[in-house]
Write a protein that holds these residues in place. Structure first.
Motif, PDB file in Angstrom:
ATOM      1  N   ILE A  71     -36.206  70.569  11.565  1.00 36.62           N
ATOM      2  CA  ILE A  71     -36.838  69.881  10.439  1.00 36.62           C
ATOM      3  C   ILE A  71     -38.245  70.413  10.210  1.00 36.62           C
ATOM      4  CG2 ILE A  71     -37.783  67.641   9.707  1.00 36.62           C
ATOM      5  CD1 ILE A  71     -35.287  66.377  11.082  1.00 36.62           C
ATOM      6  N   MET A  72     -38.977  70.637  11.283  1.00 40.40           N
ATOM      7  CA  MET A  72     -40.331  71.170  11.158  1.00 40.40           C
ATOM      8  C   MET A  72     -40.305  72.574  10.554  1.00 40.40           C
ATOM      9  SD  MET A  72     -41.994  69.517  14.656  1.00 40.40           S
ATOM     10  CE  MET A  72     -42.770  71.011  15.080  1.00 40.40           C
ATOM     11  N   GLU A  73     -39.350  73.401  10.981  1.00 42.08           N
ATOM     12  CA  GLU A  73     -39.232  74.760  10.435  1.00 42.08           C
ATOM     13  C   GLU A  73     -38.928  74.718   8.943  1.00 42.08           C
ATOM     14  OE1 GLU A  73     -36.080  76.420  12.749  1.00 42.08           O
ATOM     15  OE2 GLU A  73     -37.374  76.905  14.447  1.00 42.08           O
ATOM     16  N   LEU A  74     -37.974  73.866   8.563  1.00 37.33           N
ATOM     17  CA  LEU A  74     -37.591  73.782   7.152  1.00 37.33           C
ATOM     18  C   LEU A  74     -38.698  73.197   6.290  1.00 37.33           C
ATOM     19  CD1 LEU A  74     -33.911  72.580   7.599  1.00 37.33           C
ATOM     20  CD2 LEU A  74     -34.658  74.821   6.770  1.00 37.33           C
ATOM     21  N   SER A  75     -39.395  72.193   6.800  1.00 36.81           N
ATOM     22  CA  SER A  75     -40.479  71.595   6.021  1.00 36.81           C
ATOM     23  C   SER A  75     -41.625  72.582   5.845  1.00 36.81           C
ATOM     24  CB  SER A  75     -40.964  70.299   6.662  1.00 36.81           C
ATOM     25  OG  SER A  75     -41.520  70.536   7.934  1.00 36.81           O
ATOM     26  N   ASP A  76     -41.896  73.416   6.848  1.00 39.35           N
ATOM     27  CA  ASP A  76     -42.913  74.461   6.708  1.00 39.35           C
ATOM     28  C   ASP A  76     -42.485  75.484   5.657  1.00 39.35           C
ATOM     29  OD1 ASP A  76     -44.537  73.306   8.598  1.00 39.35           O
ATOM     30  OD2 ASP A  76     -43.930  74.648  10.224  1.00 39.35           O
ATOM     31  N   LYS A  77     -41.219  75.838   5.687  1.00 38.63           N
ATOM     32  CA  LYS A  77     -40.695  76.813   4.731  1.00 38.63           C
ATOM     33  C   LYS A  77     -40.799  76.292   3.297  1.00 38.63           C
ATOM     34  CE  LYS A  77     -36.577  79.678   4.155  1.00 38.63           C
ATOM     35  NZ  LYS A  77     -35.235  79.954   4.667  1.00 38.63           N
ATOM     36  N   LEU A  78     -40.624  74.974   3.128  1.00 36.61           N
ATOM     37  CA  LEU A  78     -40.687  74.367   1.798  1.00 36.61           C
ATOM     38  C   LEU A  78     -42.080  73.872   1.424  1.00 36.61           C
ATOM     39  CD1 LEU A  78     -37.408  72.275   2.032  1.00 36.61           C
ATOM     40  CD2 LEU A  78     -37.811  74.196   0.489  1.00 36.61           C
ATOM     41  N   ASP A  79     -43.031  73.991   2.340  1.00 37.13           N
ATOM     42  CA  ASP A  79     -44.381  73.445   2.138  1.00 37.13           C
ATOM     43  C   ASP A  79     -44.344  71.942   1.875  1.00 37.13           C
ATOM     44  OD1 ASP A  79     -46.073  75.523   2.634  1.00 37.13           O
ATOM     45  OD2 ASP A  79     -46.075  76.268   0.573  1.00 37.13           O
TER      46      ASP A  79
END
Length: 94
Positions: A71-79
């Motif tokens: 979730i942290m990786e995806l949220s970083d990717k999506l800003d």
């Protein structure tokens, strides 16, 4: 819709379809790919959050931690600022 004749309805449908095709021709294919990738990433984020909640309910904390990282990786990717702090696991309904 009863007061619109079938012939007029077909003309309207054809006009709308032609305008949509013209608008699609004006955009780059890269625009469509970017939107599709973002939509896919948001869908993956939603899936991971759902799984994390499921694992949390089942008290499967190792799997929950894996989902937290994803979730942290995806949220970083999506800003997207997402609070994934799992230190407080108590329900707020008390």
């Amino acid at each position: 819709m009863d007061n619109i004749k079938d012939e007029n309805l077909k003309r309207l449908g054809k006009f709308i379809a032609e305008e949509l095709i013209n608008l699609a021709k004006e955009t780059d294919s890269e625009d469509w790919v970017e939107e599709n990738m973002r939509d896919h990433t948001i869908g993956e984020l939603a899936r991971c959050v759902t799984l994390q909640n499921l694992y949390l309910d089942r008290e499967e904390y190792e799997k929950c931690a894996i989902m937290k990282i994803r979730i942290m990786e995806l949220s970083d990717k999506l800003d997207l600022p997402i609070d994934t702090d799992l230190t407080n696991l108590e329900d707020d309904e008390e």
